[in-house]
Structure formats: structure tokens, C-alpha cells
Design an enzyme around this catalytic site. Sequence first.
Site, mmCIF file in Angstrom:
data_model
loop_
_atom_site.group_PDB
_atom_site.id
_atom_site.type_symbol
_atom_site.label_atom_id
_atom_site.label_comp_id
_atom_site.label_asym_id
_atom_site.label_seq_id
_atom_site.Cartn_x
_atom_site.Cartn_y
_atom_site.Cartn_z
ATOM 1 N N ASP A 1 0.823 -1.199 0.000
ATOM 2 C CA ASP A 1 0.000 0.000 0.000
ATOM 3 C C ASP A 1 0.864 1.260 0.000
ATOM 4 O O ASP A 1 1.913 1.303 0.653
ATOM 5 C CB ASP A 1 -0.895 -0.020 1.250
ATOM 6 C CG ASP A 1 -1.827 1.158 1.338
ATOM 7 O OD1 ASP A 1 -2.708 1.281 0.479
ATOM 8 O OD2 ASP A 1 -1.665 1.976 2.271
ATOM 9 N N GLU B 1 1.311 -0.332 -5.057
ATOM 10 C CA GLU B 1 0.385 0.742 -5.401
ATOM 11 C C GLU B 1 1.177 2.049 -5.498
ATOM 12 O O GLU B 1 1.538 2.629 -4.481
ATOM 13 C CB GLU B 1 -0.710 0.882 -4.335
ATOM 14 C CG GLU B 1 -1.688 1.987 -4.664
ATOM 15 C CD GLU B 1 -2.456 2.505 -3.451
ATOM 16 O OE1 GLU B 1 -3.593 2.987 -3.630
ATOM 17 O OE2 GLU B 1 -1.914 2.454 -2.329
#
Length: 516
Positions: free
Chosen positions: A229, A266
Site C-alpha cells: 500500500d 500501489e
Amino acid sequence: MNKTLIASTLATLSILAACQSKPTPEVKNYWPQAGITYEIFVQSFHDSNGDGIGDFNGVTQKLDYIKELGANAIWFMPIMPSPTYHKYDVTDYKAVHPDYGTMDDFKKLLEEAHKRDIKIVIDMIINHTSTEHPWFQASKSGRDNEFRDYYVWAQKDTIAAFLDKKVITLDSDNIRQWHDPGQGEDYYYGFFWGGMPDLNFDHPKVREEIYEIGRFWLEEVGVDGFRLDAAKHIFPDDRPLDNHAFWKEFRQKMEAIKPDVYLVGEVYDKKEIVAPYLPGLPALFNFDFHYTLIESLNSADGQLLLQKQKEVLDFYQGITPNFIDATFSSNHDQPRLLNDLKEDPAKYKQASAILLTMPGAPYLYYGEEIGMLGLKPDEHIREPFLWEVKEKDGGRASWIESKYSTDATVTPLEAQRKDPNSYFNHYKSLIALRNSYPALAVGSLVLSETAYPKEIMAYHRKTAEQELFIVHNVGGTGSEIDLPEGFDTAFFTLGKGEVQSGKLNLGANSSIVLSK
């Protein structure tokens, strides 16, 4: 894959056949390079114990469904303890959230998934923790605490000019990144919001902690990889080279533990910002693909996505020849795809036909295969999956009252299974098609040299042994084009498509896959 499922897949493909000869299908698992990963928000997926919250045992009960759909892997959104519903602010990196079950439940899920040749990837959130994490609770207690430097602190007078920052980014609308824990003297840095203080990766002990957490999940628990993330925010945005270097080090550490570990990052930005992360994160989400796919369909411009995807792939190739292009049509942060396409069923089906016939390793967000709906705020993009009509749906989560994906707006899975024209059967057939033809899975993207009308998206997918020609008419009216010589055998058609005398007549929002 069991014999029944192989037979079912091949039967599906034979239904799609339109001519007397076609490439011989052979179902393969192309993960991670080009396989299908299914993204699950556990809380909304399947509730096994009636408490209204989806759980690990509920997912275990639905593994055969995921296998039936044709997915090769599952990405779980955060599963670690957290004070929020979304769980992107972790309080314990070596545990699972009790709402989802126990660690033994999760290990049983892993075991059952692996029996079915389904890999498991978990969300790893290391850019920040929760303010309730014991590290932060100790860190904020005083400047002399041993955990003080686990986070980024500054005295108020040194950051006065930054306290009212008014710049937002693609992945955060937060305009205040320095936060007062209550004493009014020292402020901590939190890129996303005050409840998520950023870890200090300049501190060697923080890195050691993170590498140990990775070891725990790979070695002791047995997951197959991580979705990382907020990967571009490990260091502040003005330190991109430090970010790139960190991920190279992270990859080296994880591969020393598990040589075939899967890492997907990401990096929410344009290709020029994304590509330099590839040496550290071999798979990266392709946000350009997502946005351009929607724009192509809504503007009836078939050239947009073709040109953008070719640019991205060529650019990545210039960084490293070994990369995984994680394509997607929607995810947990974006409006549901059907909403983005103005709830047009023809465009919706075509979007998946494009996603699953283009290069890359596609991600499928849970519920897209049944046409779930959802708009911001994020909770309503993550509403419960509809397995059956509500009065019969014992596994439907109820932690939130659905605003968009209800029985009045979405046909539940069981009813869609019985309808050959349903979204579910459309996705299932396309995934089977992709998993059966090497050119669709791992073939190169070759743009056609012919100048086609604006609404035509035409390209070749090519391996050494196989070449296919794919055409999508993203326009609102039919179109006739000349075909390349020899491509006269259609074995997949969406909508209306007819091949005759070297020409193709393709209806509005129709697609076709052709071989020689």
C-alpha cells in the site's frame, strides 16, 4: 484443475466457437505474469457465523466459487487488527482482526486455497500505522522514549510553514500532514490523516521491524506475497530516489526468505513516476489503464487505450524487461465500474472483454462479475456481495446497509448462474478464454498498421506459436472494416459480429477475437 471443471471450461469455449476451425484450447495458470487475481474485502464477502461481518471461514466456503470463476489468486484487503472498518491503520502486524476469525482460521483458508492452486496475497501497510499501535503510543510519550524515532517528529516552530498545506494528490485529499498529538509542542507527520502516522524509514530499527514482519507472514504463516500500500510514500514525495532504493532493498530481503515471493505495488501516478519502482516492485498497478479504459468507452474513442497501453508497456520495457503489468478496471478506491460507465450494460460487458484480451495480469474486484454498484464515500464502494436473494442469503454481510448494490439494482449470483447472458457467465467465459489461449495471456501487443475509424480498437496478440486479431467497436453504431489477410475464423464474439469476404461487420459495443 479437476476433470469436471476442465470439461465445463472447454464446453463453455465450444459454445463460443463461431467457425469450423480454431486454435486448440488448453487451460493453464498464467499467474503471476498474466493470471487473474480476485480482490476481496473480507468484511463484505461472505459471513459464515451470522454476525453480519464477512470472515475467513466464509471465504474458505467460497473458494470453489473463485475457482469456478477462473481466478488464480486472491488479494485480501487489510486483515490485521485495526480500529477502523477498512483496516488500513494497523495496530498489530503479526495478528489478524478478530472480526475475521483467528490465525488458525486464516491458515486453514491458506491451506484450502493452495489445494485449489489459488495463491494468497495480503495487503501490507507499512507506510504508516494506527495512532493506537503500541509503537506510536510509546513514541508520543516523550522525546527520550526508545520508540520516538519510529515516527517523524518536528517542533511546531520548525514546520509552521507546512501546517496548512493546501496541495492534494491523486491518492489523498488530506491537506494537513503535520498533526498535534495533544501537547501543542511537537507534531508528527501523517501523509493520509492524523490517525495514520507515517513510520520513519530513515531509522534502521524500523526497517528491521518491517523485514521481520515480512518474514513472519511468508515463513510462519505461508502467504504467497504482498500488495504494498502507498508504495510511493515510504519517504516524502521530494525523495523519490530514496523510495526506489528502499523497495529494491525490501525485495532483496523478501526474496531471501521466499525466492518466488510476489510483490505488487500501489504507486498511484502516471507512468513516468510509476516505472522507476519496477526494479523493487516487479508488479505495479496500471492506473493509466483503468482511467483510459473508462474514457475510451465513454468517448467512443478506440484509439485512446491502445496508444496509452502501448506507451506504458514500451516505457516499462525501457526500465526492465521483467515486469508484471497489473491491469484493472476497478478497485476498492474507485467508483464501481458500472457506475463509471453510466450503468450501460453493453459498455460494461465490453470493458471486461477489453481488460481480458489486452496484455497484463488483470485484477478483478469482488462483485464486478455480478455488476455491483457503488459510489463514494468508500464504504459504499465496498458493500456486501449478493449471493442469493436477500431472504435466502444466509451468507450476506450486513455490517453496512447497502445504498447501491441491493436486490432492486443487482441480480444476485445464483440467479445469474442460470442466465447464459448474465454478467457472471460473461466474465467466466472471458476468463476461461484467456486462460486457454497463450496469445491472449502472454502474447505481445502489436498494434495494427491499418488506419481504422476512431471507434475501432484493433490489435494483435502474438506468441511464437499463435497470433490472434482482436477488434472492439466502442462506438454507438455498427462499423465495417477490412481484415488482415487470413484472419477469418471467429471463436469469440460479444454482441454482433460477422466475417465475410475479408471484411468484418461489428455492431455497437461489440467485440470479436479472430484467428487464421
